[in-house]
Write a protein that holds these residues in place. Sequence first.
Motif, mmCIF file in Angstrom:
data_model
loop_
_atom_site.group_PDB
_atom_site.id
_atom_site.type_symbol
_atom_site.label_atom_id
_atom_site.label_comp_id
_atom_site.label_asym_id
_atom_site.label_seq_id
_atom_site.Cartn_x
_atom_site.Cartn_y
_atom_site.Cartn_z
ATOM 1 N N ASN A 42 -0.983 -5.358 10.161
ATOM 2 C CA ASN A 42 -1.197 -5.797 11.705
ATOM 3 C C ASN A 42 -0.235 -5.118 12.629
ATOM 4 N N TYR A 74 -4.418 -6.600 19.389
ATOM 5 C CA TYR A 74 -5.586 -7.364 19.548
ATOM 6 C C TYR A 74 -5.857 -7.733 21.024
ATOM 7 N N GLY A 129 -9.482 -5.659 17.587
ATOM 8 C CA GLY A 129 -8.041 -4.985 17.217
ATOM 9 C C GLY A 129 -8.337 -3.316 17.140
#
Lengths: 363, 363
Positions: free
Chosen positions: B22, B27, B162
Motif C-alpha cells: 500500500n 487511492y 489505486g
Amino acid sequence: MKRGILFIALCCLMPLLVWPANKNLKYVEASSLTLVGKAMPTPANVYHRVDVEKYSDMPKHVKNLFTYSAGLAVSFKTNSPTVVARWTTEGKRVMGNMTPIAQRGLDLYMYSDDGWMPVGVGTPTAGKTEHECCLVKNLKSGEHRFLLYLPLFDEITSLEIGVDSAAVITAEPSPFRHTILIYGSSILHGASASRAGLAYPARMARNTGFNFVNFGLSGSGKMEPAVANMLKDVRADAFVLDCMPNPLPEEITERTQYLVKTIREHHPGVPIILVETFMREDGYSDQQMHERCIRQSEAFIEQYELLKKEGVKDIYLIRDNHAIGTDHEGSIDGTHPNDLGFDRLVRQYQPQIMKILKRYGIR
Amino acid sequence: MKRGILFIALCCLMPLLVWPANKNLKYVEASSLTLVGKAMPTPANVYHRVDVEKYSDMPKHVKNLFTYSAGLAVSFKTNSPTVVARWTTEGKRVMGNMTPIAQRGLDLYMYSDDGWMPVGVGTPTAGKTEHECCLVKNLKSGEHRFLLYLPLFDEITSLEIGVDSAAVITAEPSPFRHTILIYGSSILHGASASRAGLAYPARMARNTGFNFVNFGLSGSGKMEPAVANMLKDVRADAFVLDCMPNPLPEEITERTQYLVKTIREHHPGVPIILVETFMREDGYSDQQMHERCIRQSEAFIEQYELLKKEGVKDIYLIRDNHAIGTDHEGSIDGTHPNDLGFDRLVRQYQPQIMKILKRYGIR
C-alpha cells in the motif's frame, strides 16, 4: 382463537405448498444409469475422473482436481414430463470467474429434432453442499433421451434423479463413440463456460458424436511425469495435449518429451495432437505476461519439432490462430474464455482435430 | 528459542509479503472521476441509477434494483503501470447464473489501437462485502484511458481506484455521446454476461460511441405506471423498451399504452423503439412457457399496432428473429443469454437500432 385456527390450518397446508411434492416423485441413483465421459474405473467415487488412490504419486493439486466431475454426464431416458435432481458436493471454494451453476450445478440436455438441446439447469444452493432443483418441467408427452452434465469445479458425492412416480426412467447407452482423451489446463477443464455442457470437450462431443474425455486440471496441467505415467493405462483412440498455458517455459522444455514419448510407447499408432495456446488476453496489456506467453510458445514448438526430428510418429501440432477471436471480448478475465471465446475456439480446433482423426479411421 | 526468533522474523516480514504494497499506491475516490452511464443525479448514492427517494412510489423491487450499479462505468486516465481497486458492496444474495465477477466485481477496459480492450477484472472476495483487487499491472509506459465497469447485480457503496504513488490519475470525459435509454428486463440488466462490460448496452456503447443507458430491472421490468412517470424526467435522445419478458400478457395489454404515451407526451419527437423478445430457450421444451411466450408476444405486437393505428408518432418495433441464435447454446439457463447469446443479440439489434437513430440525426 381465530388466529390459532389459522395458524394450525397454515401448518397443515405447508407440506402441500413446499416444492417439490416428493410424494409424486421417485428418485433413482444416477450411478445406476450410464456415466458418460469416464476413462477408467474410480472405485472411491464413481464421479471422480481418475483413480487417485491408484495413482497416488501424482501431485496433490492434480489428485484433488481429478476428483472433480468435469466432463462427466449421466445418460438416461424417461417419459416423465418433469425431471428433478438432488445432489451433494464437497463445497470447494467459490470461484470468482465461474457461475455457481457451472461450478457445482447441473446442466440437462434432451435429444430433439435439432439434436442435443439444453433444457434446464440445476442451480446449487448458495453456501450449502446439499442441493435440490427442478431441471425441466411440462415436457411434451412421450419418452425422451437426456444427458445430465455434472459440476465442473467441485467433487460430487451423491446424485439422485427424480421423475414422476408413474414414469419410467432407465439407463441409455452413451451417445458417443471412440475415446478422444484431452489432457490440459483450466481452459479445457471448463473455465469459464457458463454451464458444464458448454465446456469445449462437451461441445465437441455433441457436435461430432465422439467421446471427448475431459482431463482438464485447472492451473495444474503441468505435464508431470507421474501424470504421464497414469496416462499409460488410459485406453484412448487419440490423445490431445492442451496443457501449454500451465507449465513454465522451463517445465515445457523439461517435461514434453517424457509425456509424449510415454504416450507414444504405450499407445503405438494412436495420434497425439499437441495444441498451442499462444497469447492470453491479458498478454495484450501486461508486458510480463506477453513475454511469458511468447516463451511458453517457443518452448512448446521447439519440443514438438525436436520430437518430429527424432522420428516420433503420429504426432501433430495445432497452432493457435487467435482461437478465441481478435476482438478481445472472448475472455472473462484475460485468461479463461467465456462462452463466446469457447464458441470461436471450437470452430477453430474441431475441424483440425477431426481431419487428423479421419486419417486414422476414427469417424 | 529458535522457533521464537523465526516467528518474530516472520511477523516482521509479513507486511512485505502482503499484496498490495500500500505504501507504493495512492487511492482516489472514483466519485471524483467521471461517472458514465447515468441518466439523472442520485443524491443518496452516486452509484445508484435512479433517485429512488424522489420516485418513492415505484414498486419496492424496482427501487431496490435501481440501486444496483448496472451499466455505470468510471472514466479516467493515468500513467500508472498498475491499477488496483478497493470497493464495498451491499452483499445481495448470490446468484446461481452470474459469475461473482459480473455480479459484484469490476471490469476494466483500456483504450488501445484496437479500440476499447478489456485488460482486467476485479474479483470480489467470496462471502465478504469489502473487496480489493489488482485490475491490471505491467502496462506499457505512457498515459492510458480507462473505463471501469461497476457491478451488475449489487449496490456499490464505495469505490477507490489505486495507482502507483508517483503516477497521475485524472478524470476523463465520457467517451460516449447522446443518451439512448433502454428500459427492460434482466437480459438488458446483464444476466448472464460473464463480466459487466459484456452486458449488451455496454457492448453497443463501445461499438457505436453512443451512451446506451442501462435501466434493466431483473425480473421487474414490468412497465408499471410509476416507472413510466419516472421516465418523464429522463432527458434522452431515444428510448428503447426491451421489457417484454417480465410482464404477464395481461400486464402488457394493460400497461404498454400508458408507458409509451407517457414517454411520447413528455419527449416529443424522440424515437421510441419497442423490442420484441419472442421465445425463451426453455419455451422449446417447457410447453407452458412456450404458450406464455406466444401470448406475451401477441399482446406486445397488438399494443404496438394499436399505438400505430392511433397515430402515435415516432414509434418503432424490432422483431425478434432468433436473436440469441438457433443452436440453443446462447443461454445459460433457458432464460438469460450467455456471452455467446449476447454477441448474436447485439449483431441483430444494434444495426436496426442505429438505422432508426440515424433518421433522427443521431449519429
